[in-house]
Structures are given as structure tokens and as C-alpha cells.
Design an enzyme around this catalytic site. Structure first.
Site, PDB file in Angstrom:
ATOM      1  N   CYS A 172       0.861  -1.186   0.000  1.00 37.86           N
ATOM      2  CA  CYS A 172       0.000   0.000   0.000  1.00 37.86           C
ATOM      3  C   CYS A 172       0.899   1.238   0.000  1.00 37.86           C
ATOM      4  O   CYS A 172       1.606   1.502   0.974  1.00 37.86           O
ATOM      5  CB  CYS A 172      -0.895  -0.011   1.233  1.00 37.86           C
ATOM      6  SG  CYS A 172      -1.952   1.434   1.352  1.00 37.86           S
ATOM      7  N   CYS A 232      -2.760  15.084   3.635  1.00 37.46           N
ATOM      8  CA  CYS A 232      -3.833  15.121   2.637  1.00 37.46           C
ATOM      9  C   CYS A 232      -4.665  16.385   2.818  1.00 37.46           C
ATOM     10  O   CYS A 232      -4.765  16.912   3.913  1.00 37.46           O
ATOM     11  CB  CYS A 232      -4.731  13.888   2.803  1.00 37.46           C
ATOM     12  SG  CYS A 232      -5.900  13.687   1.451  1.00 37.46           S
ATOM     13  N   CYS A 237     -10.840   9.114   8.431  1.00 35.30           N
ATOM     14  CA  CYS A 237      -9.465   8.782   8.045  1.00 35.30           C
ATOM     15  C   CYS A 237      -8.435   9.537   8.890  1.00 35.30           C
ATOM     16  O   CYS A 237      -8.502  10.763   9.015  1.00 35.30           O
ATOM     17  CB  CYS A 237      -9.254   9.130   6.568  1.00 35.30           C
ATOM     18  SG  CYS A 237      -7.555   8.888   6.025  1.00 35.30           S
ATOM     19  N   CYS A 275      -6.740   0.126   7.168  1.00 36.25           N
ATOM     20  CA  CYS A 275      -7.351   1.170   6.320  1.00 36.25           C
ATOM     21  C   CYS A 275      -7.774   2.374   7.160  1.00 36.25           C
ATOM     22  O   CYS A 275      -8.468   2.228   8.163  1.00 36.25           O
ATOM     23  CB  CYS A 275      -8.584   0.615   5.616  1.00 36.25           C
ATOM     24  SG  CYS A 275      -8.178  -0.653   4.434  1.00 36.25           S
TER      25      CYS A 275
END
Ligand code: SF4
Length: 387
Positions: A137, A144, A151, A375
Site C-alpha cells: 500500500c 492530505c 481517516c 485502512c
């Protein structure tokens, strides 16, 4: 050309221009030597010719760097020693530094890779439970801009985009860690068999560098990973999805996570710019989607928020007719998060409705949760320390 296309083209230019603001530092060391990793074939050829060598040298260097994975020119046995030394005076074959290397009890492995300007990203290797293979990954940005609510990376402001060298470098450093380069006696197994661009950052907001890195990784005379083994995940940067599909032809994953604009505006703020209708339309246009290469819809299961049977039926209605599958991801908590994963009962009912409609909907088992590698859990340690 229709108004929509004009708008899309203008929007695409705006996105690319914005990416330039967060561009990575050039790959020239303080001592003036240049890093050859991350150069395209054409750029490597130009460097070799500027160095006064013949074009075939570029082919040789490409082979040693990307097929054999060597780090020193002295290891390039078909290049004469004097030239090896000259090359080493002018160039390096770089890798990010391994700041931390953590192994989860389920064999998931997380690296914190640090770059020359001390920025850092996390990269995760998820071994397949059945077979000798697994997915790497990769991250595409330091932080971001999109701040999706579920997240952890979304709580880290964007410091900058990664260069092609830093994206390729993550994969090469992971291969180093697993000793995955071919030995002179013969090929080695492909434990690092697929790439998912699902790490830190939105890949389509750093398209030029991501595309360059994937073209290097897909090149048949180097790492030679097939486009069928690469999945690019986006939160829905609609204007760039067409281009990625046309130019790279890799698999597409879409972070959907909600079936109404009202809720998706909240969970994935990018939805306010590219609502679900536009996103699904872009998926219907995605060139390399087929029954053999289905689009993956990522759907984080949040208790009491997006996990009802009505949500499942609406999801099926939205993706009707698309070659797709749905990954159901029970929410992975991180420090400061205030969501809960759906109950096993809600997960089971949701998955059943989606499967009955003909779509595979595996419930993902969290991997590497104990080392914050699952994740939505990634965040560069530097930021974690800063709190
Ligand atoms: S899910 Fe992806 S796009 Fe959204 S905040 Fe996290 S890293 Fe960024």
C-alpha cells in the site's frame, strides 16, 4: 467540444496547477549528485547522453536499477570499473530512509519512510493469508487536503506531494526489506505481487508524479508489474479519473462510503465538489473496467451511520450495471476518532443484500490494526508526535 468537456478540461488544468504548489524538492543531493531513481526512460537517456555516454548505457542502467535492484554502480558487472567510478561521482541510486519498521502480529508490516527533506510517509505490506504473495500500500502525498472524517491521514495537513522517485522508492525499499530482487542464480518469488495506491494522500491530486511512478513500475524491462496488479484508489477526483483510465489503465477503486450526498458531503467533503451522480458517471466511463477487472467500491462501515439495509439497497441501485465489487471495511479506530465499526449483524445483513444483487461484497478483516496500519489509520509519526 461540449461545455461539460471545456469545464472538465479547465478543472483538470486547475488541479494540475494546484499540485505544482505542493511539488517535491528536486532529486539533487547537496553534493550535486543526481538520483537516477524516478527518472523516466527519456530523462535517463538524456542524463546518460549529457554524461557523454551512448544510449545503450541508459538501457543497462535501467536494467540494473529496476530489474536487479542494485544500489551501487560497482555492482553493475557489465560496466567497466572506470565508468562505474565516473557514474558514482555524478549519480546515486536512492532509497528513502527506513525511519521505523513495525511488524503486526498478523504479519502486516508498516514502514515509516523518511525523505531527504525529513518529510515522511507510511507504507504498508499486507501479506496474503493463503498464498506467497501480498499487496504493498503506497502513499502519494505527505498528509492530505481532503480530510475525510473517518481517516487518520485526513487529520494531517498536506505538507507536499511525493515525487515519482519517492513513490517508486517506497516499493523498491519494501522489496529490499523482503530481499525480493532477482538473484544472479535465478528469479525470486513475487511476495510483493500487487500495488494499491491507498496509502496517505489522494493520488489524483498528485497525478503527474503518480503516473510517472506507475509507468516506471509497469515497464517490462524493470520491475515489470502488470497494470492488472495495480489499483489506484480515489475519493472521487472526477476530472482526473478519465485521464488515469486512459493513460495508465490500472484498476480503479473508489472511496464511496455513503449513498446519499447529504451524508457523503459530511464523510468525504470532496463530494461537495463532485457529487455521487458525477462520480458514478465517471466510473461508467472508466475505460479499463470490465467483468474481469471490476471497479472496487470501498465502503467503510460506520455503526448507525451508513450501514442500514436501506443503505445497502441504495448502494446496489447506484452501481447497477457497473462491473463492480464492494469492499465492506469495518471502521478501524485511531486516536481521537469518534466512530464505531458496524455490528457483525449489520455487516452480515448489508453484505447479503449486496451479494444477492450479484456483487461480491467481502467483509474485510482488519490487518495490522495493532500497529495502526489498517485502512484509514495511517499518519506520519512526525505528526503523531506533534499530536
Ligand atoms: S481517505 Fe484518502 S483522500 Fe480521504 S483524507 Fe484519507 S488519505 Fe485523504
Amino acid at each position: 467540444m461540449s461545455v461539460t468537456l471545456d469545464l472538465t478540461a479547465a478543472e483538470r488544468e486547475r488541479i494540475l496547477a494546484k499540485a505544482a504548489h505542493f511539488s517535491p524538492p528536486p532529486h539533487i543531493l547537496p553534493d550535486g549528485r543526481r538520483d537516477l531513481v524516478g527518472l523516466s526512460r527519456e530523462e535517463l537517456l538524456a542524463e546518460v547522453e549529457a554524461f557523454g555516454e551512448k544510449p545503450f548505457r541508459a538501457k543497462q542502467l535501467w536494467h540494473w536499477i529496476y530489474h536487479q535492484g542494485v544500489r551501487e554502480f560497482s555492482a553493475m558487472s557489465n560496466i567497466a570499473k572506470p565508468l562505474q567510478e565516473k557514474l558514482a561521482e555524478r549519480f546515486v541510486i536512492g532509497r528513502p530512509d527506513v525511519a521505523t519498521d513495525q511488524l503486526s502480529k498478523d504479519e502486516t508490516r508498516k514502514f515509516l519512510f523518511r525523505f531527504r527533506d525529513h518529510e515522511a510517509v507510511e507504507t504498508v505490506y499486507i501479506p496474503d493469508r493463503q498464498e506467497d504473495r501480498g499487496a504493498v500500500c503506497l502513499s502519494s502525498q505527505v498528509g492530505c487536503t481532503l480530510s475525510c472524517r473517518f481517516c487518520h491521514t485526513g487529520t494531517q495537513r498536506l505538507a507536499r506531494n511525493l515525487s515519482a522517485a519517492e513513490i517508486v522508492g517506497q516499493f523498491m525499499a519494501a522489496r529490499d526489506a523482503y530481499g525480493e530482487w532477482p538473484s544472479p542464480k535465478g528469479e525470486t518469488p513475487r511476495l510483493l505481487s500487487t500495488i494499491v495506491l491507498m496509502g496517505m494522500g489522494e493520488p489524483l491530486y498528485n497525478y503527474e508524479n503518480v503516473a510517472k511512478a506507475m509507468k516506471i513500475i509497469m515497464d517490462g524491462e524493470g520491475i515489470a508489474l502488470s497494470r492488472r496488479r495495480i489499483t489506484l484508489s480515489t475519493s472521487g477526483v472526477v476530472p482526473m479519473m478519465d485521464r488515469a483510465g486512459d493513460e495508465l489503465g490500472v484498476n480503479l477503486a473508489v472511496s464511496l462510503h455513503a449513498v446519499t450526498d447529504e451524508l457523503r458531503d459530511e464523510l468525504v467533503p470532496l463530494n461537495r465538489k463532485y457529487p455521487i451522480k458525477e462520480l458514478i458517471a465517471a466510473c461508467r466511463r472508466y475505460p479499463s473496467a470490465s467483468n474481469a477487472r471490476r471497479i472496487t467500491f470501498e465502503y467503510i462501515m460506520l455503526k448507525g451511520l451508513n450501514d442500514s439495509e436501506a443503505d445497502a439497497r441504495e448502494l446496489v441501485r447506484l452501481i447497477a450495471g457497473l462491473p463492480a465489487k464492494v469492499n465492506l471495511i469495518p471502521f478501524n479506530p485511531w486516536p481521537g476518532s469518534n466512530y464505531e465499526p458496524s455490528t457483525p449483524e449489520a455487516l452480515r445483513k448489508f453484505a447479503a443484500i449486496v451479494m444477492q444483487a450479484g456483487y461480491a461484497s467481502p467483509i474485510r478483516t482488519p490487518r495490522g490494526q495493532d500497529i495502526l496500519a489498517a485502512c484509514g489509520q495511517l499518519k506520519s509519526a512526525v505528526e503523531q508526535a506533534a499530536g
